[in-house]
Design a protein around this motif. Sequence first.
Motif, PDB file in Angstrom:
ATOM      1  N   GLU A   5      -8.236 -15.854   1.945  1.00  0.00           N
ATOM      2  CA  GLU A   5      -7.176 -14.858   1.878  1.00  0.00           C
ATOM      3  C   GLU A   5      -5.952 -15.399   2.573  1.00  0.00           C
ATOM      4  O   GLU A   5      -6.056 -16.094   3.579  1.00  0.00           O
ATOM      5  CB  GLU A   5      -7.610 -13.577   2.603  1.00  0.00           C
ATOM      6  N   TYR A   7      -2.001 -14.213   4.099  1.00  0.00           N
ATOM      7  CA  TYR A   7      -1.143 -13.101   4.478  1.00  0.00           C
ATOM      8  C   TYR A   7       0.255 -13.625   4.727  1.00  0.00           C
ATOM      9  O   TYR A   7       0.435 -14.748   5.179  1.00  0.00           O
ATOM     10  CB  TYR A   7      -1.666 -12.420   5.752  1.00  0.00           C
ATOM     11  N   ASP A  48      -6.451  -6.958  12.053  1.00  0.00           N
ATOM     12  CA  ASP A  48      -7.854  -6.744  11.756  1.00  0.00           C
ATOM     13  C   ASP A  48      -8.010  -6.817  10.241  1.00  0.00           C
ATOM     14  O   ASP A  48      -7.327  -6.086   9.518  1.00  0.00           O
ATOM     15  CB  ASP A  48      -8.302  -5.378  12.275  1.00  0.00           C
ATOM     16  N   VAL A  49      -8.870  -7.690   9.781  1.00  0.00           N
ATOM     17  CA  VAL A  49      -9.018  -7.920   8.342  1.00  0.00           C
ATOM     18  C   VAL A  49      -9.358  -6.634   7.597  1.00  0.00           C
ATOM     19  O   VAL A  49      -8.817  -6.369   6.525  1.00  0.00           O
ATOM     20  CB  VAL A  49     -10.083  -9.010   8.060  1.00  0.00           C
ATOM     21  N   SER A  50     -10.215  -5.803   8.166  1.00  0.00           N
ATOM     22  CA  SER A  50     -10.629  -4.592   7.444  1.00  0.00           C
ATOM     23  C   SER A  50      -9.462  -3.623   7.239  1.00  0.00           C
ATOM     24  O   SER A  50      -9.444  -2.887   6.257  1.00  0.00           O
ATOM     25  CB  SER A  50     -11.780  -3.893   8.170  1.00  0.00           C
ATOM     26  N   HIS A  51      -8.491  -3.607   8.130  1.00  0.00           N
ATOM     27  CA  HIS A  51      -7.319  -2.738   7.975  1.00  0.00           C
ATOM     28  C   HIS A  51      -6.178  -3.433   7.236  1.00  0.00           C
ATOM     29  O   HIS A  51      -5.263  -2.775   6.757  1.00  0.00           O
ATOM     30  CB  HIS A  51      -6.825  -2.247   9.331  1.00  0.00           C
ATOM     31  N   SER A  52      -6.230  -4.734   7.143  1.00  0.00           N
ATOM     32  CA  SER A  52      -5.129  -5.489   6.533  1.00  0.00           C
ATOM     33  C   SER A  52      -5.001  -5.259   5.035  1.00  0.00           C
ATOM     34  O   SER A  52      -3.973  -5.574   4.448  1.00  0.00           O
ATOM     35  CB  SER A  52      -5.291  -6.986   6.808  1.00  0.00           C
ATOM     36  N   HIS A  53      -6.034  -4.691   4.406  1.00  0.00           N
ATOM     37  CA  HIS A  53      -6.005  -4.463   2.964  1.00  0.00           C
ATOM     38  C   HIS A  53      -5.395  -3.119   2.585  1.00  0.00           C
ATOM     39  O   HIS A  53      -5.154  -2.869   1.412  1.00  0.00           O
ATOM     40  CB  HIS A  53      -7.417  -4.565   2.385  1.00  0.00           C
ATOM     41  N   ASP A  54      -5.162  -2.261   3.553  1.00  0.00           N
ATOM     42  CA  ASP A  54      -4.567  -0.948   3.276  1.00  0.00           C
ATOM     43  C   ASP A  54      -3.190  -1.153   2.660  1.00  0.00           C
ATOM     44  O   ASP A  54      -2.377  -1.918   3.177  1.00  0.00           O
ATOM     45  CB  ASP A  54      -4.457  -0.160   4.583  1.00  0.00           C
ATOM     46  N   HIS A  59       2.192  -6.333   7.556  1.00  0.00           N
ATOM     47  CA  HIS A  59       1.682  -7.497   8.279  1.00  0.00           C
ATOM     48  C   HIS A  59       2.839  -8.090   9.077  1.00  0.00           C
ATOM     49  O   HIS A  59       3.888  -8.389   8.510  1.00  0.00           O
ATOM     50  CB  HIS A  59       1.117  -8.527   7.295  1.00  0.00           C
TER      51      HIS A  59
END
Length: 87
Positions: A5, A7, A48-54, A59
């Motif tokens: 991934e 960013y 945090d990767v899990s929140h970065s997709h929102d 970013h």
Amino acid sequence: MSYTESYECDVCGNKKGERDLWWLSFSDCIPGSSPDDTIPVIKFSRFDVSHSHDKTVKHICGAQCAATLMNRWMSDQHDDPDQHCAR
């Protein structure tokens, strides 16, 4: 085959490296003093990767870009204070 991934800073366009310490930013609304009132807020957290997709998250690569984002957010709030928490 491995999955990688990438960013990009939503302010300056820098690309995130593996060891870079980045941040996430969220805009939100909290209850105001009356039931029909809401107050806009901007939040920053560690990356945090899990929140970065929102889809609503920004970013951020560092403090300078966080300050720029906050300045833009504050200007938007000043320019149109009624649009911040549309229902």
